[in-house]
Design a protein around this motif. Structure first.
Motif, PDB file in Angstrom:
ATOM      1  N   ALA B  92       0.807  -1.217   0.000  1.00 27.24           N
ATOM      2  CA  ALA B  92       0.000   0.000   0.000  1.00 27.24           C
ATOM      3  C   ALA B  92       0.843   1.272   0.000  1.00 27.24           C
ATOM      4  N   ASN B  93       2.091   1.170   0.401  1.00 29.07           N
ATOM      5  CA  ASN B  93       2.905   2.371   0.557  1.00 29.07           C
ATOM      6  C   ASN B  93       4.066   2.507  -0.411  1.00 29.07           C
ATOM      7  N   GLN B  94       4.465   1.426  -1.058  1.00 27.95           N
ATOM      8  CA  GLN B  94       5.697   1.521  -1.835  1.00 27.95           C
ATOM      9  C   GLN B  94       5.838   0.423  -2.881  1.00 27.95           C
ATOM     10  N   LEU B  95       6.812   0.658  -3.757  1.00 31.14           N
ATOM     11  CA  LEU B  95       7.238  -0.352  -4.719  1.00 31.14           C
ATOM     12  C   LEU B  95       8.595  -0.865  -4.244  1.00 31.14           C
ATOM     13  N   TYR B  96       8.856  -2.142  -4.497  1.00 31.18           N
ATOM     14  CA  TYR B  96      10.125  -2.729  -4.062  1.00 31.18           C
ATOM     15  C   TYR B  96      11.009  -3.003  -5.282  1.00 31.18           C
ATOM     16  N   PHE B  97      12.265  -2.587  -5.141  1.00 28.35           N
ATOM     17  CA  PHE B  97      13.236  -2.815  -6.200  1.00 28.35           C
ATOM     18  C   PHE B  97      14.264  -3.825  -5.726  1.00 28.35           C
ATOM     19  N   ASP B 109      15.929   0.316  -1.049  1.00 31.63           N
ATOM     20  CA  ASP B 109      15.513  -0.444  -2.219  1.00 31.63           C
ATOM     21  C   ASP B 109      14.014  -0.345  -2.426  1.00 31.63           C
ATOM     22  N   VAL B 110      13.415   0.708  -1.934  1.00 33.78           N
ATOM     23  CA  VAL B 110      11.989   0.919  -2.152  1.00 33.78           C
ATOM     24  C   VAL B 110      11.754   2.316  -2.722  1.00 33.78           C
TER      25      VAL B 110
END
Lengths: 324, 267
Positions: B92-97, B109-110
């Motif tokens: 809900a808060n971020q994308l993960y790389f 890494d987000v």
């Protein structure tokens, strides 16, 4: 395995063996032009089209009439109908039907289209709904100030359409996956969409012995992504955890309607979750709450429930959807 | 753009096929080319590529915080295409790389929603094929969807849509292709490509089971013409859709799936 993933102690018991079904035949796209024309004509008339001018694409046959579109899937005999002027509109709906009424109307339509037929090999296919399966869809509008975007909490969801959802059972077992659903939606009195993703089961081709659910979980844990998570757990002890839920279900799997599927094979649906607080370097803390700093991955996997190898039943399209 | 090999998270083996098929199936709409594709398996050095992926979204700021863009600069890579399709982990808060960006002590890494501000370049439609990014929940009190991902719409910018999921979703290998097929015109026929909201709706219906909930967050109110954006409509320009100051409306809709209950057999 047990060092990170908790395995359910008790799971439901399952039958010792279940049938594998062949998907019922229907004309393919090369030899069956007449079949597709007849089918699209029949469906179009019942869905309010005034013109039937079928167009053949590589994977689909279409009929378009103003905002109405009927899209048939050559690989599965499934279809999708929608009215572009109505479906997914964010304009507040007027006279949205109640759930009971919407469901009755949907069943009436399905019956008129003769979609409630049983499988060709016997009386084993059923169609189901539940009390919570007909749901009003909503949209919501919020307004904020450019820059901070703090939008007023006064925004309220409003109803736009109502959707009746249906699922399928074969011989009493649920059919999982995206290729086993029928959905009928209305905006007011008007039909806004019909999704019919289904492949009729045909004859039984074999009776296969079923593995125990914990054997299926072990099979799943041999997958690369799980092996990797377990390695991480070893390297960063105490910073990650995971569990499989105990609601493991036995059923069949239906691939998306664009896939050519040949068999319904038994699968276990295995749900679980993985949480990790492992960080790379000095990750900056997130500013909302502590939960932000925990990575959580909820997963659902489908694992073949057949004892022995699945030789002959595997298909390329399946390979990434079912774990053998 | 995809991430499938995560150094410290569960891998997502279908991210690559999904995003690649989206790229390969989507047809250029007139003057617009298909832009770039980046993934963690497309080069010999996966580490280098993971860093590149995050670079598409993020710029490291002098204070070592991550932000996608800064005023007065050209858009990041992410903003140089009309539509960006991200396939990887999200919440809900971020994308993960896959990799921490650079060696700065505070890099991570987000990409948190607070870090992402898009809209300087041609980018109009952002697809987040990742779990729960568009979940509408009250996080930390008043953190509804409007107060989270609307922050990605830069004031004075041209971003029009974020398409994603409210619930968890499958790491599916077909969704990108199905979405692109629905956006494309059908050669030799009368179909000119579906509106973006309809294409996403049915790409998700085709690839997700009944319980999953797709979601859409877009600029404008309920009757805005943006609701009918099409990939094939060249009249959709790069002009800003959001004023640099003042008020702006957003519309959010999501699929409400059935509640799991005892089946009632029909027929």
């Amino acid at each position: 395995m047990a060092t990170i993933f908790q395995v359910p102690k008790r799971m439901a018991s399952f039958p010792a063996a279940v049938p594998v079904y062949k998907i019922a035949d229907f004309p393919d796209s090369k030899t069956g032009t007449a079949y597709w024309l007849k089918r699209i004509e029949e469906l179009s008339h019942g869905l309010g089209f005034s013109n039937v001018k079928p167009e053949f694409g590589r994977e689909h046959v279409y009929n378009q009439d103003g905002p109405l579109l009927l899209r048939m899937y050559k690989a599965s005999n499934s279809f999708l109908f929608f009215n572009r002027d109505l479906v997914g509109s964010t304009v507040p709906g007027t006279n949205i039907l109640g759930p009971k009424q919407a469901k009755l109307r949907a069943i009436e339509l399905i019956k008129s289209q003769q979609l409630l037929c049983n499988g060709t090999g016997g009386n084993f296919q059923t169609f189901y709904a539940g009390p919570g399966y007909t749901v009003a869809q909503t949209a919501e509008v919020g307004e904020g100030q450019c820059g901070d975007w703090l939008v007023s909490d006064e925004s309220e969801p409003y109803k736009t359409e109502i959707r009746a959802h249906f699922g399928y059972l074969i011989n009493g077992l649920p059919v999982f996956g995206p290729g086993a659903k029928t959905i009928i939606s209305n905006v007011g009195e008007a039909l806004s969409e019909e999704i019919h993703f289904w492949k009729n089961p045909g004859e039984i081709v074999s009776e296969r012995e079923i593995i125990a659910p914990d054997t299926a979980i072990s099979r799943l844990c041999k997958e690369n992504q799980f092996l990797k998570v377990m390695k991480l757990h070893k390297k960063h002890p105490g910073q990650s955890s995971g569990r499989f839920y105990d609601d493991v279900e036995l059923g069949y799997y239906a691939t998306p309607p664009s896939n050519k599927q040949r068999f319904y094979i038994p699968v276990y649906k295995i749900r679980g979750t993985f949480e990790s607080r492992i960080k790379l370097g000095n990750t900056k803390p997130n500013n909302q709450n502590q939960e932000d700093d925990t990575f959580r991955y909820d997963f659902v996997h489908f694992v073949s429930a057949m004892h022995g190898d699945a030789e002959g039943f595997q298909m390329n399209d399946f390979k990434r959807q079912i774990i053998y | 753009m995809w991430v499938q090999n995560y150094p410290i998270r569960a891998n997502l083996p279908n991210s690559g096929p999904c995003a690649e098929d989206f790229y390969n199936t989507l047809e250029p709409n007139g003057a617009v080319n298909r832009g770039f594709k980046h993934g963690d398996t497309s080069a010999s050095s996966s580490r280098a590529h993971d860093t590149d992926i995050q670079e598409e979204f993020s710029r490291l700021q002098p204070d070592n915080s991550i932000i996608v863009d800064t005023p007065g600069q050209d858009g990041s890579y992410a903003e140089k295409v009309d539509m960006l399709y991200f396939c990887g982990h999200g919440d809900a808060n971020q994308l993960y790389f896959g990799e921490k960006k650079g060696d700065a002590p505070n890099s991570d890494d987000v990409a948190h929603y607070d870090d992402i501000k898009l809209g300087d370049g041609p980018l109009k439609w952002l697809v987040l094929d990742a779990c729960r990014t568009l979940h509408n929940t009250l996080i930390g009190g008043s953190w509804s969807i409007f107060n989270r991902w609307t922050k990605a719409f830069k004031p004075g910018g041209g971003l029009r849509y974020i398409l994603g999921f409210s619930t968890t979703c499958k790491n599916d290998n077909f969704r990108g292709k199905v979405f692109a097929q629905l956006l494309n015109p059908v050669p030799g026929g009368s179909l000119i490509g579906e509106p973006i909201r309809i294409a996403w709706r049915y790409a998700c219906e085709e690839t997700e089971p009944n319980a999953s909930e797709w979601a859409i967050l877009r600029v404008g109110d309920q009757s805005s013409a943006i609701a009918n954006d099409r990939w094939t409509d060249n009249s959709v320009t790069n002009m800003p859709t959001i004023p640099a100051s003042g008020k702006q409306k957003f519309t959010y809709q999501k699929r409400l799936g059935p509640v799991a209950t005892t089946p009632e057999v029909i027929g």
